[in-house]
Design an enzyme around this catalytic site. Sequence first.
Site, PDB file in Angstrom:
ATOM      1  N   GLU A 165       0.855  -1.206   0.000  1.00 22.41           N
ATOM      2  CA  GLU A 165       0.000   0.000   0.000  1.00 22.41           C
ATOM      3  C   GLU A 165       0.872   1.231   0.000  1.00 22.41           C
ATOM      4  O   GLU A 165       1.936   1.255   0.636  1.00 22.41           O
ATOM      5  CB  GLU A 165      -0.904  -0.025   1.240  1.00 22.41           C
ATOM      6  CG  GLU A 165      -1.863   1.156   1.351  1.00 22.41           C
ATOM      7  CD  GLU A 165      -1.321   2.302   2.212  1.00 22.41           C
ATOM      8  OE1 GLU A 165      -2.015   3.336   2.325  1.00 22.41           O
ATOM      9  OE2 GLU A 165      -0.201   2.172   2.767  1.00 22.41           O
ATOM     10  N   ARG A 204      -9.980   9.429   0.768  1.00 24.13           N
ATOM     11  CA  ARG A 204      -8.622   8.914   0.956  1.00 24.13           C
ATOM     12  C   ARG A 204      -8.280   7.966  -0.189  1.00 24.13           C
ATOM     13  O   ARG A 204      -8.747   6.826  -0.241  1.00 24.13           O
ATOM     14  CB  ARG A 204      -8.501   8.181   2.289  1.00 24.13           C
ATOM     15  CG  ARG A 204      -7.065   7.819   2.667  1.00 24.13           C
ATOM     16  CD  ARG A 204      -6.998   7.119   4.021  1.00 24.13           C
ATOM     17  NE  ARG A 204      -5.638   7.029   4.515  1.00 24.13           N
ATOM     18  CZ  ARG A 204      -5.020   7.952   5.231  1.00 24.13           C
ATOM     19  NH1 ARG A 204      -5.658   9.062   5.549  1.00 24.13           N
ATOM     20  NH2 ARG A 204      -3.773   7.801   5.638  1.00 24.13           N
TER      21      ARG A 204
END
Length: 334
Positions: free
Chosen positions: A118, A162
């Site tokens: 990530e 986000r």
Amino acid sequence: MLYKFIDLFAGIGGIRLAFEEYGECVFSSEWDNKAKETYKFNFGEEPEGDITQIDERDIPDHDFLLAGFPCQPFSLAGVSKKNSLGKQHGFLDETQGTLFFDLARIIKEKQPQAFLLENVKNLRSHDKGKTFKMIKKVLEEELGYTVYDKVINAKGLVPQNRERIYIVGFKKPLHFEFPVIPEQGPPLKSILESNVIDKYTLSDKLWNYLQAYKEKHSKKGNGFGFGLADLNSNSRTLSARYHKDGSEILIPQGDGKNPRRLTPRECARLQGFPETFKIEVSDTAAYKQFGNSVAVPVVKEIAKNMIYAIEQDKPIPNVEEVDIENAGRVSQPN
């Protein structure tokens, strides 16, 4: 089947939380001492320290490698030197001195079934795209993994705008699909505490400063300044700098009161952490930790699809029969 996984650049364990229902974490690593405290409070173990100082052979065997790693530009200096000496080199050599190199050397040594990485959305454009291109080359061409990547916005699962890039890889050429995340999710007001003490309300001095700062930049045509949140929508992105003044997400209050910061518990909720998650550090440390963490519900959905792909064991179509994009080997659209 229960799987073994490792948690690298672990932070406070957001990615781990998403995978725990599928197996056991056999190793974790994190260099920040305050984050290690929070990790230990919640998982009962303290992560190992700096991953650059850990020999990959000392890491337990595992099925999944999980990591939210920082991105850095790659230097070609070492490659030029090897060329001048007439020595062979691979893509992995070109990443030495970066934290991605440490992920790659562990993957090369331990050969996990799959990995999940990530990072910030801008990884794709970092260093004019060179960083992401090199990462893909190492993972696919040198380490031999089938790689999928996609930018996902968490706002369909948590009330926060986000966007993050998720990179999924499989040792076998498996068919994989990223989860479909709703476009709109719960409103910000759904995660707010009902009674918040006054210390989270901005002082007159700070509130006046933020308003003046925004006005100054507005006159110049810039969009800099605080963000007064719409409680019926989603917030801006929570960042590690939130502890400084809370300006990117300010909660309006009635009765003529100045707006307030989110509380650490509200930050935890904004990232989808469970109510049982313990926050034992200072507010300043907590803000940094949640700002640096992941949106847990998004990772849970990705984890579910990764497990499904492995257990279905369905190979991707033969690339000679269909184009590569349909085979899923290239970046998926946002």
